[in-house]
Each structure stands twice: as C-alpha cells, then as structure tokens.
Design a protein around this motif. Structure first.
Motif, mmCIF file in Angstrom:
data_model
loop_
_atom_site.group_PDB
_atom_site.id
_atom_site.type_symbol
_atom_site.label_atom_id
_atom_site.label_comp_id
_atom_site.label_asym_id
_atom_site.label_seq_id
_atom_site.Cartn_x
_atom_site.Cartn_y
_atom_site.Cartn_z
ATOM 1 N N GLU A 1 0.831 -1.203 0.000
ATOM 2 C CA GLU A 1 0.000 0.000 0.000
ATOM 3 C C GLU A 1 0.865 1.251 0.000
ATOM 4 O OE1 GLU A 1 -3.969 1.439 2.329
ATOM 5 O OE2 GLU A 1 -2.239 0.941 3.588
ATOM 6 N N ARG B 1 -3.010 -0.459 -4.639
ATOM 7 C CA ARG B 1 -4.142 0.245 -5.266
ATOM 8 C C ARG B 1 -4.374 -0.181 -6.708
ATOM 9 N NH1 ARG B 1 -0.722 5.128 -4.874
ATOM 10 N NH2 ARG B 1 0.335 5.457 -6.871
ATOM 11 N N GLU C 1 -9.658 -0.744 -2.853
ATOM 12 C CA GLU C 1 -10.564 -0.562 -1.720
ATOM 13 C C GLU C 1 -10.065 -1.223 -0.444
ATOM 14 O OE1 GLU C 1 -12.527 -2.554 -4.880
ATOM 15 O OE2 GLU C 1 -10.489 -3.063 -4.323
ATOM 16 N N ASP D 1 -8.841 -2.619 3.015
ATOM 17 C CA ASP D 1 -8.770 -2.182 4.409
ATOM 18 C C ASP D 1 -7.571 -2.908 5.027
ATOM 19 O OD1 ASP D 1 -9.046 -1.605 7.081
ATOM 20 O OD2 ASP D 1 -11.131 -2.244 7.242
ATOM 21 N N VAL E 1 -11.547 -6.661 2.088
ATOM 22 C CA VAL E 1 -12.718 -6.099 1.407
ATOM 23 C C VAL E 1 -13.670 -5.499 2.445
ATOM 24 C CG1 VAL E 1 -14.707 -6.610 -0.057
ATOM 25 C CG2 VAL E 1 -12.527 -7.762 -0.478
ATOM 26 N N PRO E 2 -13.992 -4.220 2.345
ATOM 27 C CA PRO E 2 -14.944 -3.615 3.300
ATOM 28 C C PRO E 2 -16.279 -4.349 3.316
ATOM 29 C CG PRO E 2 -13.798 -1.919 2.043
ATOM 30 C CD PRO E 2 -13.427 -3.235 1.418
ATOM 31 N N GLN F 1 -19.235 -4.693 2.387
ATOM 32 C CA GLN F 1 -20.212 -4.333 1.362
ATOM 33 C C GLN F 1 -20.327 -5.502 0.380
ATOM 34 O OE1 GLN F 1 -19.183 -0.581 -0.512
ATOM 35 N NE2 GLN F 1 -18.209 0.128 1.380
ATOM 36 N N LEU G 1 -19.439 -4.871 -3.204
ATOM 37 C CA LEU G 1 -18.005 -4.719 -3.437
ATOM 38 C C LEU G 1 -17.335 -6.089 -3.505
ATOM 39 C CD1 LEU G 1 -15.900 -2.557 -3.840
ATOM 40 C CD2 LEU G 1 -15.589 -2.456 -1.361
#
Length: 388
Positions: free
Chosen positions: A225, A231, A236, A238, A266-267, A269, A272
C-alpha cells in the motif's frame, strides 16, 4: 568454499532412477527444492533443469519405463510421474522476446544463461544430483543467508519482462525476506506498479491469493500500500483489518486461509465483494463465501448458530473477522434439524405454507435452546408452537 546441498529427499530411489535415465551430467536440481532445503524448510515440489531437449527427455523416460506427461512441451517442460511425487524437468532456456505478459523462449545449453532468465537470486540456485554441489552465479547463497529477496540484474528490466514479478516479489518478501528490504526492488515495483493492469485477472488473482495464504502477509501488504502497488489490484483494501485478522487467527490457533484474508481486506459491502470476485476470477463457491463475509454485521448470533445457518467455514470467517471466540465450534458437529414437515401435518396442520412457517418457528426455538436432541424436548417445542 563449495556449498553442498544435503537433503533427505535426494536419497529417494525413484529420483536416482530418474537421474540415471536422463544421465547425471545432463540434469541438476533447481529452484524451490534447492532454496527451501538450504533454509531447512519443507520441500513440496522438485524441479530439474536439463540440457536435453523435450523429445530426448521423453525418449529416455520411455526407455526407462518412467511415466511421463508433456505438461509444457512448447516451453520445454516434461513431468516425470514418480512414486514419490511428480518431478518437472525443463530444458535450459533463454528469452528471445518478452512483452511483460509472456515470453518467447529458445532452448539453450548454458547453465548460467538459464539461471540469468530467472527472477530472483535465491531462485537461481542449481545443485548436482549426486554430490549436492550448489551452483550460484548471482549471489543467491549470500542473499539466502541475509534473508534478502533481490532481482537478478536490473530490477526494473526484470519487471518489464514479466509484470507479474511485482507480485511475486512481495510474495517472496513475505515468505523469505527480512528488513530492510532491497531498495532497488522496491523502487522498481513502485515505479512500474501500473503495469499490473495489463495482466490477466486470473494471474493477478492467483498470485494475490498465494501471498495471502502465507503465515503473516500483513506487513508486506501494508508495504504494498505504501509503495502504490496495492491500489492497482485492490484499491478498496482495508489494510489494518488484515493485521487484526492475522492476530486473531494466531491467538486462536486457526490456520491461515487466503480467502478469509481477502475478506478482511474487502470492506463490509456485499456488492463490493462481488466486484472483487469478478476482478480476481474467483469460483462460484469463493464468490458466495466472500459475499457472506462481506455481509457481516456487528450484531452477531452465537458461534454455533452461525455455523448451523451459514456453514462451519463461513462461521469461522465471521467470528475471526470480528475477533470473536471460535472455541464453541471446536469438536462440535453441526446437527441436522430433527423435525420434518410430516410431523407437523400429523398434528393436524394442513399441508402448505403454514407447515413451512411452523417449521421455521420450531427451528428457531430449537437453535435458541442449544440444539437439543432428546425427543421429549423436541415434542414439547412442537406442543408449544401448535398450542397442543
């Protein structure tokens, strides 16, 4: 001083027969088996390099009655199927052309030339099949001792030849590397990170999952990161959540699971999660599990109820992602609901939607009561629900 490889697997009778069939002067052990044995780590796969061309390899295996599979014949690889496990035998090669995604190769006869086309110095170690003498042209032995992951030659040029080497670098750094990491390698990965977009989704997904399956990939993912690499494949992500999950797994003695680690990144969602599934070309089963993990909430039922409703693996995902206790699942077999629709009908309920609704209510009571198995308790639940 000559370094010699000493490993139990080198004494295998089936390997000796293979070497005899191909000719000791024509073959050497190479790659991961040499590297891992020198580190005292378990060896999973054994590879050989050879000056023989594929057709001659196959002819000699036929003569020795050794089963063969032409797994990568165009690229010079034949697999010998041995009692102790398959061995990939690959003809020495040199690159004719590369475009960052695939290489055109030609067969070679020079061991150093073959070593020069490999990615990292620690992967370019060859060993004599009898004496174990290690051949090292690029300082791989010193890098092994220093726990240093270093590209052979110019790091940027090696990445331009195959963009996937960026992700391979971080996987090897997570597995073998110490700090500080090789400056030239990190700089090249940072500068060329955008080239990852030109790779197939399958290759990126597979390499990412291989990284996440290592004992503790969290520090390496955090560095990815920082260098702008993450990216390009998972914008996305976390990253702190991955570190928390790894700590939870370690604290509870749960084995690493790459899909669970991906779920941490993965958040929460589900939509997503679907996007990530498509991006990495994951299977239907993986998609379902990732989506279930992404649908987690802070208000979570008991561990056993989770396992009953979602499945054991899916329950472990949610519990570990939340840092919750998984011990209630240890040694516990998920029971089958002991009530059938016929039992409801036998008590006077007409067949149809009411039977299904009654079953759901009884099942909820049964779960809340801790999954009792004795008939008397279950009959009492039925009586209560049906007003008997």
């Amino acid at each position: 001083m000559t370094k010699r490889l000493e490993a139990e697997w080198m004494a295998r009778a089936d390997l000796a027969a293979l070497v005899a069939a191909l000719g000791r002067e024509n073959v050497r052990y190479v790659g991961g088996a040499v590297r891992d044995s020198l580190l005292g780590a378990p060896v999973k796969d054994i590879d050989m390099a050879t000056v023989l061309h594929p057709e001659e390899i196959m002819r000699r295996l036929d003569v020795a009655a050794i089963r063969k599979v032409p797994t990568g014949i165009k690229h010079g690889t034949v697999t010998a199927v041995l009692p102790g496990g398959p061995v990939e035998i690959t003809t020495l090669r040199h690159d004719v052309s590369t475009d960052g995604r695939r290489a055109t190769v030609a067969f070679a006869s020079d061991w150093r030339e073959d070593a020069a086309r490999r990615d990292f110095t620690i992967n370019a170690l060859y060993a004599d099949t009898l004496t174990g003498e290690v051949f090292d042209w690029f300082g791989g032995l010193a890098d092994l001792d220093a726990r240093r992951v270093r590209f052979i030659g110019d790091a940027a040029q090696r990445i331009r030849e195959d963009h996937l080497r960026i992700l391979r670098y971080f996987r090897f750094q997570a597995r073998f590397g110490a700090q500080p990491a090789d400056k030239q390698a990190e700089e090249a990965c940072h500068n060329l990170a955008a080239t990852l977009k030109g790779l197939s989704r399958e290759r990126v997904g597979m390499e990412t999952m291989n990284l996440l399956g290592l004992p503790d990939p969290a520090p390496t993912v955090a560095r990815m990161e920082e260098l702008g690499v993450l990216r390009e494949i998972l914008p996305e992500a976390d990253v702190p959540a991955l570190a928390r999950l790894v700590a939870s797994e370690k604290a509870q003695g749960i084995a690493p699971d790459p899909l669970r680690r991906l779920a941490a990144l993965v958040p929460q969602q589900p939509g997503l999660a679907e996007q990530v599934t498509a991006r990495f070309r994951l299977s239907g089963a993986q998609r379902k599990r990732l989506s279930l993990a992404a649908a987690r909430t802070d208000d979570m039922p008991s561990a056993r109820e989770l396992a009953y409703r979602l499945g054991r693996k899916e329950a472990l995902d949610r519990l570990l992602l939340a840092g919750a206790d998984t011990s209630p699942l240890t040694g516990w077999d998920i029971p089958l609901f002991p009530v059938k629709g016929g039992q409801i009908v036998a008590r006077g309920v007409s067949a149809g939607p009411q039977v299904a609704a009654t079953l759901r209510k009884v099942e909820d009571c049964w779960i809340a009561a801790g999954f009792p198995s004795d008939p008397a308790t279950i009959d009492a639940m039925l009586d209560k629900e049906l007003g008997s």
